[in-house]
Design a protein around this motif. Sequence first.
Motif, PDB file in Angstrom:
ATOM      1  N   ILE A 139     -44.197   7.284  30.166  1.00 31.61           N
ATOM      2  CA  ILE A 139     -43.063   7.961  30.817  1.00 31.61           C
ATOM      3  C   ILE A 139     -42.560   7.132  32.008  1.00 31.61           C
ATOM      4  CG2 ILE A 139     -44.502   9.501  32.284  1.00 31.61           C
ATOM      5  CD1 ILE A 139     -41.111  10.391  30.801  1.00 31.61           C
ATOM      6  N   LEU A 140     -43.463   6.500  32.730  1.00 28.52           N
ATOM      7  CA  LEU A 140     -43.002   5.691  33.873  1.00 28.52           C
ATOM      8  C   LEU A 140     -42.158   4.515  33.389  1.00 28.52           C
ATOM      9  CD1 LEU A 140     -45.935   5.730  36.467  1.00 28.52           C
ATOM     10  CD2 LEU A 140     -43.834   7.072  36.461  1.00 28.52           C
ATOM     11  N   HIS A 141     -42.556   3.888  32.287  1.00 27.20           N
ATOM     12  CA  HIS A 141     -41.735   2.787  31.754  1.00 27.20           C
ATOM     13  C   HIS A 141     -40.354   3.306  31.371  1.00 27.20           C
ATOM     14  CE1 HIS A 141     -45.430   0.120  30.555  1.00 27.20           C
ATOM     15  NE2 HIS A 141     -45.313   0.320  31.840  1.00 27.20           N
ATOM     16  N   GLN A 142     -40.309   4.488  30.743  1.00 28.31           N
ATOM     17  CA  GLN A 142     -39.004   5.061  30.361  1.00 28.31           C
ATOM     18  C   GLN A 142     -38.145   5.305  31.600  1.00 28.31           C
ATOM     19  OE1 GLN A 142     -39.821   8.632  28.100  1.00 28.31           O
ATOM     20  NE2 GLN A 142     -40.691   7.465  26.401  1.00 28.31           N
ATOM     21  N   VAL A 143     -38.776   5.824  32.655  1.00 29.86           N
ATOM     22  CA  VAL A 143     -38.023   6.101  33.888  1.00 29.86           C
ATOM     23  C   VAL A 143     -37.491   4.804  34.486  1.00 29.86           C
ATOM     24  CG1 VAL A 143     -38.218   6.930  36.270  1.00 29.86           C
ATOM     25  CG2 VAL A 143     -39.238   8.252  34.424  1.00 29.86           C
ATOM     26  N   PHE A 144     -38.354   3.782  34.580  1.00 30.57           N
ATOM     27  CA  PHE A 144     -37.910   2.510  35.173  1.00 30.57           C
ATOM     28  C   PHE A 144     -36.726   1.949  34.377  1.00 30.57           C
ATOM     29  CE2 PHE A 144     -42.633   1.938  36.456  1.00 30.57           C
ATOM     30  CZ  PHE A 144     -42.476   2.833  37.495  1.00 30.57           C
ATOM     31  N   ASP A 145     -36.800   2.038  33.050  1.00 33.39           N
ATOM     32  CA  ASP A 145     -35.684   1.556  32.232  1.00 33.39           C
ATOM     33  C   ASP A 145     -34.436   2.380  32.505  1.00 33.39           C
ATOM     34  OD1 ASP A 145     -37.307  -0.340  31.159  1.00 33.39           O
ATOM     35  OD2 ASP A 145     -37.725   0.765  29.288  1.00 33.39           O
ATOM     36  N   GLY A 146     -34.635   3.697  32.564  1.00 30.03           N
ATOM     37  CA  GLY A 146     -33.491   4.608  32.740  1.00 30.03           C
ATOM     38  C   GLY A 146     -32.814   4.445  34.095  1.00 30.03           C
ATOM     39  N   LEU A 147     -33.563   4.034  35.099  1.00 26.67           N
ATOM     40  CA  LEU A 147     -32.960   3.872  36.433  1.00 26.67           C
ATOM     41  C   LEU A 147     -32.088   2.618  36.479  1.00 26.67           C
ATOM     42  CD1 LEU A 147     -36.001   4.965  38.628  1.00 26.67           C
ATOM     43  CD2 LEU A 147     -33.858   6.210  38.371  1.00 26.67           C
ATOM     44  N   GLY A 148     -32.280   1.732  35.497  1.00 27.42           N
ATOM     45  CA  GLY A 148     -31.404   0.559  35.324  1.00 27.42           C
ATOM     46  C   GLY A 148     -31.198  -0.202  36.610  1.00 27.42           C
ATOM     47  N   ASP A 149     -29.913  -0.404  36.956  1.00 31.83           N
ATOM     48  CA  ASP A 149     -29.652  -1.222  38.149  1.00 31.83           C
ATOM     49  C   ASP A 149     -29.306  -0.378  39.372  1.00 31.83           C
ATOM     50  OD1 ASP A 149     -27.226  -0.336  37.414  1.00 31.83           O
ATOM     51  OD2 ASP A 149     -26.312  -2.321  37.106  1.00 31.83           O
ATOM     52  N   LEU A 150     -29.699   0.891  39.372  1.00 30.12           N
ATOM     53  CA  LEU A 150     -29.508   1.687  40.599  1.00 30.12           C
ATOM     54  C   LEU A 150     -30.218   0.950  41.745  1.00 30.12           C
ATOM     55  CD1 LEU A 150     -30.057   5.350  39.309  1.00 30.12           C
ATOM     56  CD2 LEU A 150     -27.983   4.487  40.430  1.00 30.12           C
ATOM     57  N   PRO A 151     -29.572   0.864  42.914  1.00 31.09           N
ATOM     58  CA  PRO A 151     -30.129  -0.002  43.964  1.00 31.09           C
ATOM     59  C   PRO A 151     -31.351   0.581  44.696  1.00 31.09           C
ATOM     60  CG  PRO A 151     -28.059   0.949  44.695  1.00 31.09           C
ATOM     61  CD  PRO A 151     -28.261   1.416  43.292  1.00 31.09           C
ATOM     62  N   PHE A 152     -32.477   0.667  43.982  1.00 31.78           N
ATOM     63  CA  PHE A 152     -33.749   1.027  44.612  1.00 31.78           C
ATOM     64  C   PHE A 152     -34.483  -0.255  44.963  1.00 31.78           C
ATOM     65  CE2 PHE A 152     -33.065   4.974  42.185  1.00 31.78           C
ATOM     66  CZ  PHE A 152     -33.311   5.898  43.188  1.00 31.78           C
ATOM     67  N   ASP A 153     -35.199  -0.239  46.088  1.00 33.13           N
ATOM     68  CA  ASP A 153     -36.004  -1.394  46.473  1.00 33.13           C
ATOM     69  C   ASP A 153     -37.441  -1.259  46.017  1.00 33.13           C
ATOM     70  OD1 ASP A 153     -33.807  -2.446  48.100  1.00 33.13           O
ATOM     71  OD2 ASP A 153     -34.246  -0.728  49.386  1.00 33.13           O
ATOM     72  N   VAL A 154     -37.886   0.006  45.832  1.00 33.74           N
ATOM     73  CA  VAL A 154     -39.295   0.278  45.528  1.00 33.74           C
ATOM     74  C   VAL A 154     -39.407   1.316  44.409  1.00 33.74           C
ATOM     75  CG1 VAL A 154     -41.497   1.083  46.515  1.00 33.74           C
ATOM     76  CG2 VAL A 154     -39.793   0.041  48.023  1.00 33.74           C
TER      77      VAL A 154
END
Length: 541
Positions: free
Chosen positions: A188-203
């Motif tokens: 699920i974490l991998h899916q979330v990281f993919d889904g967040l795409g290029d949203l400007p998060f630093d962490v």
Amino acid sequence: MPQLKLTVNEISRIIQLDMTPPLKLDSLPQTGDSTIVTASSLTVSLPRPPRLFYRHGWQSWSLATWTEPTPLPIQHPKILHPLQTDPRYANKTSPHGSWVGAVEFAEDDILLLGALGLDAHAQLNSDRLEGWNEAGEVEWLIARGSEESVFAKYTSELAKRLGTKSNQPAPRVWCSWYSLYTAIDETILHQVFDGLGDLPFDVFQVDDGWQISIGDWEANTKFPSGMSALANRIKSTGRRAGLWLAPLIAVESSRLFRNHPDWFLHDAEGKSVSAGFNWGEQLYALDTTHPAALEWLAALMKQVRAWGFDYLKLDFLYAGALPAKRHNDTPREAAYHEALKGMRDAMGSDAFFLACGAPILPSLGFCDALRVGPDVSGKWEDPRDARLLYNFSTPGTRNAIRTTVNRLWLEPLTMVDPDVAYFVGKENSLSAEQKQLLQDLALLCNFKATSDLPQWMTPAEREALLDFLRASPKVRRLNREKFQLGDRVVDFSSALSLSDPPTGMTKFPAAFLGWLGNQPLTLNLFHRMNEASFKKRRKSL
Ligand code: 9PG
């Protein structure tokens, strides 16, 4: 038989009583003035009873607020005192607080009494403002003037002694807690990281749920590829990898606690000291004055860095400063201070260290950011907590906003973390206005975090999140409740008041709920119900 002769001082040390009479101050500084005195305890006589008292709770989750100068009910359930209050003073009903207290006579006429060192406390005793220190002499600032000026003076004096803000840039964080809770796993974490795409998060910060147990900080079976692989996956998206740990506590069932009971805090009778109750279990606190425990802590920090995580959310830190009989006789907050120093040295100055559930003053100088309020949640307020248990430390958005707004004076000393903001409507009962208040508070603190799942966001919600992550409005404090944020005025007053303590007929359900909440069985049942609902939510994704 040899005769044992003790001086008064020796007796007072043995029974841990400070027999030095308190320093008495009868004349107050003029408005705009301040003075610094040294004393182990002191009393400031007030010209008249004040109309309000500023109460500053001990750690991140403890209440900070302006209240009437009347006695305050005891917070319930008592089993949670070690993890929500300073348990040493949790049964005290006079208005009191940790390190600092302030009184308001009239608008812009505030008197602040603030310790410039650790282990100190303040209270209002009718027309006397009193301070005392558990660890002997300490410097005290007494300042009079507007609220802004007296707190500014306090922070500038603290900065000289405890250190100022780090130069780490303000991070934009996606944290797994407030959507997935403990129901995280690799997939699920991998899916979330993919889904967040290029949203400007630093962490991308992985919260509670990855470890074998509280105390046993290794990947559990939900993370079969291990922690290095998880950190690498995050870093491959160009972000810093963040990890949650609660290094100063362990649950009763952990290997750490079973193998090293001597590393944990004990009372004078040799009984383990409770660090509260959570995860359906009794918590115990590490004795950070035990050399082997300190070594273990440093090795843990190095291990986490070696995995590749360099943003560390260290939680439940209050445990290191609980009252106890320690391996060596160091005062409790000084012992905590040393533990933080050890962990900071081991993690390295290039790591970002967010302190959570942390006693406020002794964390300064070591952490990059400090959580300054209780947890937010998808609910505004639980009426049982607020009206019956008189508990303002439990997760809930109103509690989080109230205490955070009342601790913004800490900003010159550390980055303040108001906890996450929500953008999604799913699994969330906050109104649009309430969500906006949280978002505005994050902008005000310049600490932006969310746990919203990309799977749950509508295109409009994602757009709002993007705007938030890009925004940096100018901030100006207008008064205790209102702030200018860019071209808008934000008013937090709906979050600030406290509900009235239980009276009359409500005293009975309050007492019953307090008793029920004190039963480990009840807390365990709640824990199981929560876990089941998180798992169900995970399955539906
Ligand atoms: C993980 C969470 C999250 C969260 C932390 C902390 O009982 N209590 O009052 C209580 C307060 C906060 C809390 C848990 C219990 O949450 O603040 O962000 O990391 O731990 O378990």
